[in-house]
Design a protein around this motif. Structure first.
Motif, PDB file in Angstrom:
ATOM      1  N   SER A 264     -32.808 112.068 -18.305  1.00  0.00           N
ATOM      2  CA  SER A 264     -34.159 111.868 -18.854  1.00  0.00           C
ATOM      3  C   SER A 264     -34.119 111.442 -20.313  1.00  0.00           C
ATOM      4  O   SER A 264     -34.910 110.617 -20.758  1.00  0.00           O
ATOM      5  N   ALA A 265     -33.171 112.009 -21.057  1.00  0.00           N
ATOM      6  CA  ALA A 265     -33.107 111.740 -22.496  1.00  0.00           C
ATOM      7  C   ALA A 265     -32.485 110.389 -22.813  1.00  0.00           C
ATOM      8  O   ALA A 265     -32.863 109.731 -23.783  1.00  0.00           O
ATOM      9  N   SER A 266     -31.503 109.967 -22.005  1.00  0.00           N
ATOM     10  CA  SER A 266     -30.753 108.763 -22.373  1.00  0.00           C
ATOM     11  C   SER A 266     -30.528 107.791 -21.226  1.00  0.00           C
ATOM     12  O   SER A 266     -29.870 106.767 -21.402  1.00  0.00           O
ATOM     13  N   ASP A 267     -31.067 108.115 -20.051  1.00  0.00           N
ATOM     14  CA  ASP A 267     -30.838 107.289 -18.864  1.00  0.00           C
ATOM     15  C   ASP A 267     -29.352 107.179 -18.548  1.00  0.00           C
ATOM     16  O   ASP A 267     -28.896 106.206 -17.960  1.00  0.00           O
ATOM     17  N   TYR A 268     -28.584 108.193 -18.966  1.00  0.00           N
ATOM     18  CA  TYR A 268     -27.140 108.232 -18.726  1.00  0.00           C
ATOM     19  C   TYR A 268     -26.855 109.241 -17.636  1.00  0.00           C
ATOM     20  O   TYR A 268     -27.349 110.371 -17.673  1.00  0.00           O
TER      21      TYR A 268
ATOM     22  N   LEU B  50     -27.543 132.219 -33.655  1.00  0.00           N
ATOM     23  CA  LEU B  50     -26.975 130.985 -33.121  1.00  0.00           C
ATOM     24  C   LEU B  50     -25.473 130.937 -33.359  1.00  0.00           C
ATOM     25  O   LEU B  50     -24.998 131.142 -34.477  1.00  0.00           O
ATOM     26  N   LYS B  51     -24.711 130.676 -32.305  1.00  0.00           N
ATOM     27  CA  LYS B  51     -23.270 130.531 -32.406  1.00  0.00           C
ATOM     28  C   LYS B  51     -22.839 129.067 -32.379  1.00  0.00           C
ATOM     29  O   LYS B  51     -21.858 128.684 -33.017  1.00  0.00           O
ATOM     30  N   ARG B  52     -23.590 128.252 -31.649  1.00  0.00           N
ATOM     31  CA  ARG B  52     -23.208 126.840 -31.538  1.00  0.00           C
ATOM     32  C   ARG B  52     -24.368 126.030 -30.975  1.00  0.00           C
ATOM     33  O   ARG B  52     -25.139 126.532 -30.153  1.00  0.00           O
ATOM     34  N   ARG B  53     -24.484 124.791 -31.449  1.00  0.00           N
ATOM     35  CA  ARG B  53     -25.432 123.835 -30.895  1.00  0.00           C
ATOM     36  C   ARG B  53     -24.691 122.556 -30.572  1.00  0.00           C
ATOM     37  O   ARG B  53     -23.925 122.042 -31.394  1.00  0.00           O
ATOM     38  N   VAL B  54     -24.916 122.039 -29.377  1.00  0.00           N
ATOM     39  CA  VAL B  54     -24.282 120.793 -28.943  1.00  0.00           C
ATOM     40  C   VAL B  54     -25.372 119.856 -28.439  1.00  0.00           C
ATOM     41  O   VAL B  54     -26.146 120.215 -27.542  1.00  0.00           O
ATOM     42  N   ALA B  55     -25.461 118.679 -29.029  1.00  0.00           N
ATOM     43  CA  ALA B  55     -26.432 117.690 -28.556  1.00  0.00           C
ATOM     44  C   ALA B  55     -26.052 117.222 -27.156  1.00  0.00           C
ATOM     45  O   ALA B  55     -24.870 117.038 -26.846  1.00  0.00           O
ATOM     46  N   LEU B  56     -27.038 117.030 -26.295  1.00  0.00           N
ATOM     47  CA  LEU B  56     -26.757 116.550 -24.941  1.00  0.00           C
ATOM     48  C   LEU B  56     -26.045 115.200 -24.969  1.00  0.00           C
ATOM     49  O   LEU B  56     -25.216 114.903 -24.107  1.00  0.00           O
ATOM     50  N   ALA B  57     -26.347 114.403 -25.979  1.00  0.00           N
ATOM     51  CA  ALA B  57     -25.720 113.083 -26.092  1.00  0.00           C
ATOM     52  C   ALA B  57     -24.221 113.183 -26.320  1.00  0.00           C
ATOM     53  O   ALA B  57     -23.487 112.214 -26.068  1.00  0.00           O
TER      54      ALA B  57
END
Length: 215
Positions: A173-177, A121-128
């Motif tokens: 889908s995750a945040s209605d954004y 793993l190099k990086r993780r970014v939350a969709l939010a």
């Protein structure tokens, strides 16, 4: 964010990434784009010029077969992510302008960047944390993921349309954004802390010329 004064430019005259062995620090692996283009209303609102092949292509989601890869599965399970919406190799541009092959994974919660050789793993970014996606209006494979709380991601993929569609749908889908998709032949992105670059696109005979300029 401060901008560094520099005249350094990276010029890439072509647009199709190939996934040969070894890393490249220049634009030699980008092949001329196909002029067989069309306009499509979804997801680019009729503005983005697209190849007919990209519009008609069936989306598969996982192009690297994630499940038999224990290191990738362990990363996802540790974060509680089990639903892979998209997985494929891409070209990622580093803060210094180098091109690196990476695995892009999109789940219903986050974006993962991993090393294709080791699956580390190099990086993780939350969709939010994603604010918008930046693309040109021309036929090319570049896209930037804008993350205001961190530095941004600039990548290139022949499956850009699918990636954008997956990110927009997953965020909604995750945040209605509704994730913003910004289309412009010039856009800025934060390549690293206190480093802002501008990507410039120009339609030329036989393809699209792309420049990355440090601001």
């Amino acid at each position: 964010m401060s901008r560094l004064n520099s005249n350094r430019r990276i010029q890439i005259d072509t647009s199709e990434p190939r996934y040969d062995e070894g890393d490249s620090n220049d634009g030699s692996e980008f092949q001329p784009s196909n002029s067989d283009a069309t306009e499509d209303l979804d997801p680019f609102m009729g503005v983005k010029v697209r190849r007919k092949a990209s519009r008609l292509r069936d989306y598969q989601g996982d192009y690297i077969d994630v499940r038999p890869r224990p290191h990738l599965m362990k990363i996802l399970e540790k974060q509680g992510d089990r639903k892979v919406l998209f997985a494929d190799k891409v070209i990622k541009f580093t803060g210094s302008g180098k091109m690196k092959r990476r695995i892009l994974l999109v789940t219903d919660f986050a974006i993962y960047i991993a090393d294709p050789e080791t699956d580390a793993l190099k990086r993780r970014v939350a969709l939010a944390a994603v604010e918008k996606l930046c693309l040109s209006e021309l036929i090319d494979n570049f896209f930037a993921i804008n993350i205001p709380t961190e530095y941004d991601l600039l990548m290139a993929s022949t499956r850009k349309t699918e990636i954008v569609t997956v990110l927009v749908d997953a965020t909604k889908s995750a945040s209605d954004y509704e994730l913003e998709v910004a289309l412009s032949n010039r856009f800025e992105y934060s390549a690293a802390a206190d480093v802002v670059k501008e990507v410039q696109f120009e339609e030329v005979e036989g393809g699209v010329k792309t420049r990355i300029v440090q601001r």
